[in-house]
Design an enzyme around this catalytic site. Sequence first.
Site, PDB file in Angstrom:
ATOM      1  N   ASN A  45      26.721  87.789  99.877  1.00  0.00           N
ATOM      2  CA  ASN A  45      27.823  88.743 100.008  1.00  0.00           C
ATOM      3  C   ASN A  45      29.037  88.307  99.202  1.00  0.00           C
ATOM      4  O   ASN A  45      29.245  87.121  98.952  1.00  0.00           O
ATOM      5  CB  ASN A  45      28.200  88.913 101.484  1.00  0.00           C
ATOM      6  CG  ASN A  45      27.067  89.540 102.273  1.00  0.00           C
ATOM      7  OD1 ASN A  45      26.162  90.112 101.681  1.00  0.00           O
ATOM      8  ND2 ASN A  45      27.111  89.424 103.577  1.00  0.00           N
ATOM      9  N   ILE A  46      29.835  89.307  98.863  1.00  0.00           N
ATOM     10  CA  ILE A  46      31.019  89.059  98.038  1.00  0.00           C
ATOM     11  C   ILE A  46      32.298  89.365  98.827  1.00  0.00           C
ATOM     12  O   ILE A  46      33.376  89.449  98.271  1.00  0.00           O
ATOM     13  CB  ILE A  46      30.977  89.920  96.758  1.00  0.00           C
ATOM     14  CG1 ILE A  46      30.876  91.417  97.113  1.00  0.00           C
ATOM     15  CG2 ILE A  46      29.798  89.518  95.870  1.00  0.00           C
ATOM     16  CD1 ILE A  46      31.062  92.347  95.913  1.00  0.00           C
TER      17      ILE A  46
ATOM     18  N   HIS B 252      26.605  85.252  94.789  1.00  0.00           N
ATOM     19  CA  HIS B 252      26.948  86.425  93.987  1.00  0.00           C
ATOM     20  C   HIS B 252      28.456  86.555  93.771  1.00  0.00           C
ATOM     21  O   HIS B 252      28.952  87.620  93.397  1.00  0.00           O
ATOM     22  CB  HIS B 252      26.372  87.702  94.624  1.00  0.00           C
ATOM     23  CG  HIS B 252      24.875  87.727  94.600  1.00  0.00           C
ATOM     24  ND1 HIS B 252      24.109  88.516  95.410  1.00  0.00           N
ATOM     25  CD2 HIS B 252      23.984  87.018  93.843  1.00  0.00           C
ATOM     26  CE1 HIS B 252      22.823  88.310  95.170  1.00  0.00           C
ATOM     27  NE2 HIS B 252      22.720  87.392  94.223  1.00  0.00           N
TER      28      HIS B 252
ATOM     29  N   CYS C   1      46.465  80.837  81.210  1.00  0.00           N
ATOM     30  CA  CYS C   1      46.250  80.554  79.778  1.00  0.00           C
ATOM     31  C   CYS C   1      46.500  81.803  78.927  1.00  0.00           C
ATOM     32  O   CYS C   1      46.431  81.753  77.709  1.00  0.00           O
ATOM     33  CB  CYS C   1      44.819  80.034  79.539  1.00  0.00           C
ATOM     34  SG  CYS C   1      43.563  81.341  79.510  1.00  0.00           S
TER      35      CYS C   1
ATOM     36  N   PRO D  43      17.486  94.131 112.300  1.00  0.00           N
ATOM     37  CA  PRO D  43      17.132  95.224 113.226  1.00  0.00           C
ATOM     38  C   PRO D  43      15.945  96.063 112.774  1.00  0.00           C
ATOM     39  O   PRO D  43      15.344  96.762 113.593  1.00  0.00           O
ATOM     40  CB  PRO D  43      18.398  96.089 113.248  1.00  0.00           C
ATOM     41  CG  PRO D  43      19.104  95.790 111.983  1.00  0.00           C
ATOM     42  CD  PRO D  43      18.740  94.387 111.583  1.00  0.00           C
TER      43      PRO D  43
HETATM   44  P1  NAD Z   1      20.099  94.839 101.321  1.00  0.00           P
HETATM   45  O1  NAD Z   1      20.982  96.040 101.407  1.00  0.00           O
HETATM   46  O2  NAD Z   1      19.019  94.834 100.312  1.00  0.00           O
HETATM   47  O3  NAD Z   1      19.419  94.627 102.741  1.00  0.00           O
HETATM   48  C1  NAD Z   1      20.190  94.666 103.920  1.00  0.00           C
HETATM   49  C2  NAD Z   1      19.344  94.109 105.026  1.00  0.00           C
HETATM   50  O4  NAD Z   1      20.179  94.016 106.169  1.00  0.00           O
HETATM   51  C3  NAD Z   1      18.147  94.972 105.399  1.00  0.00           C
HETATM   52  O5  NAD Z   1      17.038  94.134 105.577  1.00  0.00           O
HETATM   53  C4  NAD Z   1      18.577  95.627 106.716  1.00  0.00           C
HETATM   54  O6  NAD Z   1      17.472  95.886 107.563  1.00  0.00           O
HETATM   55  C5  NAD Z   1      19.482  94.544 107.276  1.00  0.00           C
HETATM   56  N1  NAD Z   1      20.487  95.002 108.216  1.00  0.00           N
HETATM   57  C6  NAD Z   1      21.115  96.210 108.320  1.00  0.00           C
HETATM   58  N2  NAD Z   1      22.009  96.202 109.335  1.00  0.00           N
HETATM   59  C7  NAD Z   1      21.951  94.960 109.883  1.00  0.00           C
HETATM   60  C8  NAD Z   1      22.621  94.305 110.955  1.00  0.00           C
HETATM   61  N3  NAD Z   1      23.547  94.945 111.694  1.00  0.00           N
HETATM   62  N4  NAD Z   1      22.303  93.023 111.236  1.00  0.00           N
HETATM   63  C9  NAD Z   1      21.356  92.352 110.519  1.00  0.00           C
HETATM   64  N5  NAD Z   1      20.685  92.914 109.490  1.00  0.00           N
HETATM   65  C10 NAD Z   1      20.980  94.194 109.181  1.00  0.00           C
HETATM   66  O7  NAD Z   1      21.052  93.569 101.194  1.00  0.00           O
HETATM   67  P2  NAD Z   1      20.829  92.166 100.465  1.00  0.00           P
HETATM   68  O8  NAD Z   1      19.482  91.649 100.775  1.00  0.00           O
HETATM   69  O9  NAD Z   1      22.008  91.349 100.811  1.00  0.00           O
HETATM   70  O10 NAD Z   1      20.847  92.500  98.917  1.00  0.00           O
HETATM   71  C11 NAD Z   1      21.815  93.385  98.388  1.00  0.00           C
HETATM   72  C12 NAD Z   1      22.797  92.823  97.376  1.00  0.00           C
HETATM   73  O11 NAD Z   1      23.979  93.646  97.433  1.00  0.00           O
HETATM   74  C13 NAD Z   1      23.241  91.422  97.668  1.00  0.00           C
HETATM   75  O12 NAD Z   1      23.078  90.739  96.491  1.00  0.00           O
HETATM   76  C14 NAD Z   1      24.728  91.512  97.997  1.00  0.00           C
HETATM   77  O13 NAD Z   1      25.451  90.672  97.119  1.00  0.00           O
HETATM   78  C15 NAD Z   1      25.165  92.896  97.617  1.00  0.00           C
HETATM   79  N6  NAD Z   1      25.999  93.541  98.679  1.00  0.00           N
HETATM   80  C16 NAD Z   1      26.974  92.827  99.304  1.00  0.00           C
HETATM   81  C17 NAD Z   1      27.717  93.408 100.327  1.00  0.00           C
HETATM   82  C18 NAD Z   1      28.798  92.593 100.980  1.00  0.00           C
HETATM   83  O14 NAD Z   1      29.386  91.719 100.355  1.00  0.00           O
HETATM   84  N7  NAD Z   1      29.073  92.838 102.265  1.00  0.00           N
HETATM   85  C19 NAD Z   1      27.466  94.723 100.718  1.00  0.00           C
HETATM   86  C20 NAD Z   1      26.463  95.447 100.039  1.00  0.00           C
HETATM   87  C21 NAD Z   1      25.738  94.835  99.006  1.00  0.00           C
END
Ligand code: NAD
Length: 257
Positions: free
Chosen positions: A96-97, A113, A162, A224
């Site tokens: 996450n970012i 990331h 810079c 979930p």
């Molecule tokens: P993804 O969207 O591919 O998958 C999300 C996963 O989270 C799924 O498996 C889903 O079932 C699960 N999920 C949904 N709600 C949930 C909850 N309440 N508790 C636990 N799990 C839950 O996400 P990813 O695998 O992180 O890959 C996506 C890319 O997008 C990453 O590289 C990330 O950097 C980026 N991203 C980041 C953010 C952020 O910073 N919050 C948000 C969206 C996308």
Amino acid sequence: MSETYEKAAALIAGSKRAVGFTGAGISAESGIPTFRDPGGVWDKFSVSNLIMRPHKIRQNLLEAVDTLEAAEVNPAHIALKDLEDMGILKVVITQNIDDLHNMAGNTNVIEVHGNLYRSRCKSCGRKEKLTRDQALARIRARLKERFLNPIRLIRAYPRCRCGGKTRPDVVNFGEAVQGLPEAYQASVSCDLMIILGTSGKVYPCAKLPYEAKKRNAKIIEINPTENAFSDITDVFIRAKAGEGMTMLVEEMRRGSP
Ligand code: NAD
């Protein structure tokens, strides 16, 4: 408390070097949409959506800024901080970012990331953290300009000392991930990995749980809807990250003398 929670709590209580591996799902309970779930970032910014409804881009981006501004740490982030305070969790590896693990107080967070609220100089490479409010205010101001210019949007953050132009320090498609050697080292040296909220589809980071498993680490996954690492999980908890982690920490506290 079910047997599954008891088993997972026992694994955590017995761990000396646990690592959290998190993805977009851990921040879903903070109000930030995931990437691939319905209504997530993938839907909102899909190529077809961008082509069919270009006028929506600005609105979608402004809504995303509002969402990020309102996001607070949730019980899953707090539980990972609790595990660090207990001396169990050593590292959080996050895809996450959104900065929420730092906001929760975890001290060793590897942001593979990047971090949206950090700027990176395109000339000297220097990185500088902005406050979330500063960063989002600058992005919002660019989004409200008469003509939406993607280059100006990317250059919303202040110039480096810079004099170089900066950009948000996030990893875009095709760019190298950050902190991979550290994330790999943490994965191969942990005795437990807790996987929260990732679909395991983004490489190379999706390989890290397999590296941990190869070195005999136990794997707990909370999600979930899917068991993305079903071939290696020792305990799978079908729950939202916040609910699952809160129950696990409660179970551990109940079990400790
Ligand atoms: P993804 O969207 O591919 O998958 C999300 C996963 O989270 C799924 O498996 C889903 O079932 C699960 N999920 C949904 N709600 C949930 C909850 N309440 N508790 C636990 N799990 C839950 O996400 P990813 O695998 O992180 O890959 C996506 C890319 O997008 C990453 O590289 C990330 O950097 C980026 N991203 C980041 C953010 C952020 O910073 N919050 C948000 C969206 C996308």
